[in-house]
Design a protein around this motif. Sequence first.
Motif, mmCIF file in Angstrom:
data_model
loop_
_atom_site.group_PDB
_atom_site.id
_atom_site.type_symbol
_atom_site.label_atom_id
_atom_site.label_comp_id
_atom_site.label_asym_id
_atom_site.label_seq_id
_atom_site.Cartn_x
_atom_site.Cartn_y
_atom_site.Cartn_z
ATOM 1 N N PRO A 64 -0.643 -13.655 -37.877
ATOM 2 C CA PRO A 64 -0.296 -15.140 -38.367
ATOM 3 C C PRO A 64 -0.204 -15.135 -39.866
ATOM 4 O O PRO A 64 -1.265 -14.585 -40.507
ATOM 5 N N VAL A 65 0.763 -16.062 -40.284
ATOM 6 C CA VAL A 65 0.683 -16.502 -41.748
ATOM 7 C C VAL A 65 -0.694 -17.099 -42.000
ATOM 8 O O VAL A 65 -1.140 -17.934 -41.424
ATOM 9 N N GLY A 66 -1.265 -16.692 -43.354
ATOM 10 C CA GLY A 66 -2.475 -17.116 -43.764
ATOM 11 C C GLY A 66 -3.860 -16.851 -43.121
ATOM 12 O O GLY A 66 -5.034 -17.054 -43.543
ATOM 13 N N GLU A 67 -3.633 -15.715 -42.184
ATOM 14 C CA GLU A 67 -4.972 -15.314 -41.585
ATOM 15 C C GLU A 67 -5.622 -14.168 -42.298
ATOM 16 O O GLU A 67 -5.302 -12.996 -41.779
ATOM 17 N N LYS A 68 -6.132 -14.310 -43.261
ATOM 18 C CA LYS A 68 -6.696 -13.209 -44.038
ATOM 19 C C LYS A 68 -7.660 -12.392 -43.470
ATOM 20 O O LYS A 68 -7.586 -11.184 -43.438
ATOM 21 N N ARG A 69 -8.497 -12.924 -42.453
ATOM 22 C CA ARG A 69 -9.494 -11.978 -41.873
ATOM 23 C C ARG A 69 -8.892 -11.123 -40.950
ATOM 24 O O ARG A 69 -9.016 -9.954 -40.628
ATOM 25 N N THR A 70 -7.612 -11.699 -40.195
ATOM 26 C CA THR A 70 -6.767 -10.849 -39.223
ATOM 27 C C THR A 70 -6.273 -9.838 -39.663
ATOM 28 O O THR A 70 -6.409 -8.572 -39.479
ATOM 29 N N LEU A 71 -5.587 -10.131 -41.025
ATOM 30 C CA LEU A 71 -4.825 -8.976 -41.959
ATOM 31 C C LEU A 71 -5.933 -7.982 -42.388
ATOM 32 O O LEU A 71 -5.739 -6.767 -42.297
ATOM 33 N N ALA A 72 -7.009 -8.401 -42.746
ATOM 34 C CA ALA A 72 -8.219 -7.538 -43.273
ATOM 35 C C ALA A 72 -8.517 -6.371 -42.159
ATOM 36 O O ALA A 72 -8.927 -5.230 -42.349
ATOM 37 N N ALA A 73 -8.745 -7.107 -40.869
ATOM 38 C CA ALA A 73 -9.241 -6.200 -39.959
ATOM 39 C C ALA A 73 -7.894 -5.037 -39.595
ATOM 40 O O ALA A 73 -8.404 -3.992 -39.379
ATOM 41 N N VAL A 74 -6.845 -5.683 -39.593
ATOM 42 C CA VAL A 74 -5.761 -4.642 -39.386
ATOM 43 C C VAL A 74 -5.580 -3.630 -40.583
ATOM 44 O O VAL A 74 -5.512 -2.473 -40.119
ATOM 45 N N LEU A 75 -5.728 -4.054 -41.430
ATOM 46 C CA LEU A 75 -5.804 -2.929 -42.594
ATOM 47 C C LEU A 75 -6.901 -2.043 -42.752
ATOM 48 O O LEU A 75 -6.921 -0.939 -42.999
ATOM 49 N N SER A 76 -8.081 -2.653 -42.381
ATOM 50 C CA SER A 76 -9.142 -1.753 -42.124
ATOM 51 C C SER A 76 -9.264 -0.513 -41.180
ATOM 52 O O SER A 76 -9.379 0.640 -41.349
ATOM 53 N N VAL A 77 -8.505 -1.030 -39.890
ATOM 54 C CA VAL A 77 -8.127 0.057 -39.059
ATOM 55 C C VAL A 77 -7.366 1.068 -39.381
ATOM 56 O O VAL A 77 -7.509 2.403 -39.322
ATOM 57 N N LEU A 78 -6.012 0.732 -40.185
ATOM 58 C CA LEU A 78 -5.240 1.672 -40.643
ATOM 59 C C LEU A 78 -5.822 2.497 -41.858
ATOM 60 O O LEU A 78 -5.415 3.710 -41.949
ATOM 61 N N GLU A 79 -6.453 1.982 -42.815
ATOM 62 C CA GLU A 79 -7.169 2.516 -43.632
ATOM 63 C C GLU A 79 -7.985 3.930 -43.059
ATOM 64 O O GLU A 79 -7.929 4.948 -43.508
ATOM 65 N N GLN A 80 -8.590 3.525 -41.839
ATOM 66 C CA GLN A 80 -9.346 4.678 -41.312
ATOM 67 C C GLN A 80 -8.847 5.869 -40.433
ATOM 68 O O GLN A 80 -9.501 6.550 -40.228
ATOM 69 N N LEU A 81 -7.580 5.297 -40.161
ATOM 70 C CA LEU A 81 -6.815 6.334 -39.410
ATOM 71 C C LEU A 81 -6.559 7.787 -40.106
ATOM 72 O O LEU A 81 -6.255 7.621 -41.299
ATOM 73 N N PRO A 82 -6.824 8.693 -39.488
ATOM 74 C CA PRO A 82 -6.246 10.309 -40.016
ATOM 75 C C PRO A 82 -4.779 10.146 -40.243
ATOM 76 O O PRO A 82 -3.853 9.403 -39.718
ATOM 77 N N ASP A 83 -4.249 10.866 -41.296
ATOM 78 C CA ASP A 83 -2.782 10.736 -41.851
ATOM 79 C C ASP A 83 -1.821 11.149 -40.458
ATOM 80 O O ASP A 83 -0.755 10.366 -40.296
ATOM 81 N N ASP A 84 -2.174 12.115 -39.549
ATOM 82 C CA ASP A 84 -1.391 12.466 -38.355
ATOM 83 C C ASP A 84 -1.224 11.492 -37.520
ATOM 84 O O ASP A 84 -0.262 11.056 -36.938
ATOM 85 N N LEU A 85 -2.362 10.593 -37.134
ATOM 86 C CA LEU A 85 -2.301 9.566 -36.459
ATOM 87 C C LEU A 85 -1.594 8.231 -37.050
ATOM 88 O O LEU A 85 -0.962 7.380 -36.495
ATOM 89 N N LEU A 86 -1.830 7.933 -38.291
ATOM 90 C CA LEU A 86 -1.237 6.914 -39.148
ATOM 91 C C LEU A 86 0.288 7.024 -38.952
ATOM 92 O O LEU A 86 0.964 6.108 -38.738
ATOM 93 N N GLY A 87 0.714 8.433 -39.088
ATOM 94 C CA GLY A 87 2.136 8.623 -39.104
ATOM 95 C C GLY A 87 2.782 8.517 -37.683
ATOM 96 O O GLY A 87 4.195 8.054 -37.501
#
Length: 293
Positions: free
Chosen positions: A206-229
Amino acid sequence: MPKQPAQPTPPPTSGPTPTTATGTHRNVSTYSASGRRLSATPAAVPAVPVVSTTSLARFAERARARRTIARRQILGIAGGLVAVLALAWLLFLSPVLALDPDQVTVTGAGSVVAVDKVTDVVDARADVPLPRLDTITMRDEILDVPGVREARVMRDWPHGVSVTIVAREPVAAVPDEGGYALLDMDGVQVGRVDSAPKGLPVVDVPVGEKRTLAAVLSVLEQLPDDLLGDVRSVAARTQDTVTMTLRDGVRVDWGSAARTPLKISVLSTILGSKEGKDVKVVDVSAPQLPVTR
């Protein structure tokens, strides 16, 4: 009345009469208790003390030595001052250590940082002696270049500068006015493209949901490269309802960003098993009790 015997006449003294320091001596006679003269010796008259010429010479020599030491000290101080001024001119004013733009190296720019904008910051200091170079101000200006997350500026003697950059690499693409905004792990926009770039997951929050966006980015940041791909898209209505869709169509219900390392391990185990090849949905929101469908 008996006649007193005549006293013997003392023999005459031969030789010249001794002289004192003043030029003369006087004879002193010694008599016994009976009145008989025993001897006569010349007694020296005490000399009148005078200032020695050798003392005056020593005083003059000491005065000359003091003057010589004083002159040497003055010359030493003057020579040291000249040396300091010459060194200061050499380091801070002369072109001996001037910055040469051709000897500037930039590393770590990645795919989003415009290297020419970084070198423009350095080139503005061309011909400035390296000791006068304000590397802190240069770093602040480089941080203003789009896509730069961290920067370090170091002098590379005698004429160069080394710039090391940590770039804000995009980890997700967010739909934005007919295109896609590229976001890094901190949610900072580092670029914009017309179509979703290959290899980056598309994020729908949702637009403006900074906490939601931060949660998504935190998950993506921790994924290994093969899974992220393998992640095609990520959607979340709240910070506790993160859902990923893999490129083969499998949906992964992730939940919140908590315990992400354990969820990664469970998901990798399921997808790598024989049974995992036929699943369509994997729920790891409770990683100790995963559910597959």
